[in-house]
Motif scaffolding. Sequence first.
Motif, PDB file in Angstrom:
ATOM      1  N   GLY A   1     -21.509  64.038  22.737  1.00 51.93           N
ATOM      2  CA  GLY A   1     -20.164  63.795  22.235  1.00 51.93           C
ATOM      3  C   GLY A   1     -19.566  62.575  22.915  1.00 51.93           C
ATOM      4  O   GLY A   1     -19.876  62.256  24.064  1.00 51.93           O
TER       5      GLY A   1
ATOM      6  N   ALA B   1     -13.695  59.698  22.655  1.00 52.22           N
ATOM      7  CA  ALA B   1     -13.031  60.592  21.705  1.00 52.22           C
ATOM      8  C   ALA B   1     -12.582  61.871  22.400  1.00 52.22           C
ATOM      9  O   ALA B   1     -11.495  62.392  22.133  1.00 52.22           O
ATOM     10  CB  ALA B   1     -13.961  60.923  20.540  1.00 52.22           C
TER      11      ALA B   1
ATOM     12  N   PRO C   1     -13.474  54.681  15.448  1.00 57.46           N
ATOM     13  CA  PRO C   1     -13.780  56.059  15.039  1.00 57.46           C
ATOM     14  C   PRO C   1     -13.126  57.110  15.936  1.00 57.46           C
ATOM     15  O   PRO C   1     -12.797  58.209  15.473  1.00 57.46           O
ATOM     16  CB  PRO C   1     -15.309  56.114  15.135  1.00 57.46           C
ATOM     17  N   GLU C   2     -12.934  56.765  17.206  1.00 60.89           N
ATOM     18  CA  GLU C   2     -12.298  57.711  18.120  1.00 60.89           C
ATOM     19  C   GLU C   2     -10.835  57.951  17.735  1.00 60.89           C
ATOM     20  O   GLU C   2     -10.304  59.055  17.926  1.00 60.89           O
ATOM     21  CB  GLU C   2     -12.390  57.190  19.557  1.00 60.89           C
TER      22      GLU C   2
ATOM     23  N   ASN D   1     -10.959  60.328  14.852  1.00 56.83           N
ATOM     24  CA  ASN D   1     -11.245  61.677  15.341  1.00 56.83           C
ATOM     25  C   ASN D   1      -9.973  62.352  15.856  1.00 56.83           C
ATOM     26  O   ASN D   1      -9.718  63.533  15.578  1.00 56.83           O
ATOM     27  CB  ASN D   1     -12.295  61.593  16.453  1.00 56.83           C
TER      28      ASN D   1
ATOM     29  N   LYS E   1     -14.452  69.099  16.241  1.00 52.39           N
ATOM     30  CA  LYS E   1     -15.692  68.628  16.866  1.00 52.39           C
ATOM     31  C   LYS E   1     -15.548  67.183  17.330  1.00 52.39           C
ATOM     32  O   LYS E   1     -15.066  66.321  16.595  1.00 52.39           O
ATOM     33  CB  LYS E   1     -16.860  68.732  15.875  1.00 52.39           C
TER      34      LYS E   1
ATOM     35  N   ILE F   1     -16.790  63.580  17.928  1.00 50.44           N
ATOM     36  CA  ILE F   1     -17.791  62.767  17.241  1.00 50.44           C
ATOM     37  C   ILE F   1     -18.886  62.320  18.206  1.00 50.44           C
ATOM     38  O   ILE F   1     -18.685  62.301  19.423  1.00 50.44           O
ATOM     39  CB  ILE F   1     -17.149  61.521  16.592  1.00 50.44           C
TER      40      ILE F   1
ATOM     41  N   ARG G   1     -20.862  56.599  19.997  1.00 51.07           N
ATOM     42  CA  ARG G   1     -21.473  55.384  19.439  1.00 51.07           C
ATOM     43  C   ARG G   1     -21.894  54.416  20.542  1.00 51.07           C
ATOM     44  O   ARG G   1     -22.835  53.627  20.360  1.00 51.07           O
ATOM     45  CB  ARG G   1     -20.519  54.696  18.457  1.00 51.07           C
TER      46      ARG G   1
ATOM     47  N   ASN H   1     -24.305  58.454  14.430  1.00 52.48           N
ATOM     48  CA  ASN H   1     -23.698  58.144  13.136  1.00 52.48           C
ATOM     49  C   ASN H   1     -23.793  56.635  12.904  1.00 52.48           C
ATOM     50  O   ASN H   1     -23.060  55.863  13.517  1.00 52.48           O
ATOM     51  CB  ASN H   1     -22.239  58.591  13.105  1.00 52.48           C
TER      52      ASN H   1
ATOM     53  N   HIS I   1     -20.731  54.317  12.340  1.00 49.72           N
ATOM     54  CA  HIS I   1     -19.893  53.918  13.470  1.00 49.72           C
ATOM     55  C   HIS I   1     -20.437  52.675  14.165  1.00 49.72           C
ATOM     56  O   HIS I   1     -19.809  52.177  15.101  1.00 49.72           O
ATOM     57  CB  HIS I   1     -19.798  55.056  14.495  1.00 49.72           C
TER      58      HIS I   1
END
Length: 430
Positions: A20, A24, A201-202, A205, A239, A241, A244, A267, A270
């Motif tokens: 993880g 994030a 992306p964080e 999230n 959850k 993410i 990355r 992912n 990302h």
Amino acid sequence: MDRIRIVGGHRLNGEISISGAKNAALPLIIASLLTEEPLTLENVPSLADVEQLIRILGNHGVDYALHGRRKAHTSSSYARVMRFEARNIVNIIAPYDLVSRMRAGFWVIGPLLARMGEAEISLPGGCAIGTRPVDFILDGLRALGAVITIENGYVHARAAKGLHGASYHFPKITVGGTHVLLMAASLAKGETVLHNAAQEPEVVNLAECLTAMGAQISGAGTRTIRIKGVEYLSGAQVKVIPDRIEAGTYAFAAAATGGNVLLRGANPNHLPIVLEKLQQAGARVDWEEDGVRIRREAPFITPVDIETAAYPGFPTDLQAQFMGLMTRAQGTAKITETIFENRFMHVQELARLGAHISLAGQTAEVEGVPLLQGAQVMATDLRASVSLVIAGLMAEGETIVNRVYHLDRGFERLEEKLAACGAEIERLRS
């Protein structure tokens, strides 16, 4: 103090499960301050920074429970499920001795102010890799109605009648600032519009977490985010993410050693520019059902220029690792750092391994060499430390990386994951 010993020259082959994301998990944990109901987070990494943040939240009265550990495929990493409950906030003060160890600790100012109407937070102090001012955070909170003063190294923030919606334009893109204002605005009266917001992306999230808690948010992942404040946020289960930065790091390590590694759980959406640059360097990238496969069958690494930028640009948190890869390129690569002014401290340590790197302002010119040789090196910060690991995997002979507590802040059981793929690497306990 622990060290890591590496004997280079071994190709990485196998699978690495991506943990993880630290970047994030931290704001998601802080978001637990916004509600008196439990917030359950899945896929929480076991990292020094996470444990320090738990200590900071404990100071405010947040209880937590570990729901068990799930073994993650072929590595010895664990994806933890943790529950955080801030039923009673017992302290609105975040003291210097806690916040100074971790800059993200300052972010509690947003949730505390929004929920309690008051917060007293120590200024976080300096940072080895460059300036990370909190001015934008404070200006944004003022726009939401907070009265802020700074005395004796502490920020005193008050909003006796609660926060209210406002339009705020970040003068410069800031991930931390976007996190804080997202959380604060979720409990503000009316609508808040954040312009020039971070797109990472964080951030998405966190917005998904707040939405699951009852917030009304649109535009996360774009430069303009709208938040309609609500009176109360509930608990939720969210959850974390995949990381990355960890995925990009192991992707570079696989390419550096001429290996073939499946990054399970990564992912690729990302990592668009990272995977593009990796392909330009001579690696093959395949999207698979359960992750991303990185392999390098080409006999040499092709030099590639990069310039760091806010997402979706090339991440500053992968600049050092990419430089490690470029030390063995067949030609010269230029690496320009635009985010932090002191993020080339790893250059001198890479030079100890035989790298040829020259600096001109915020640009490093990396002239690839046919051979790196193992040596004693010193980690200077989190991302710089792992660039030395990548270089050590390529070097002939033994490399010892000192001060690896930096690594433990952001990489979960790095040496175990690499060893499972064939690296000769071990931790030397002090």
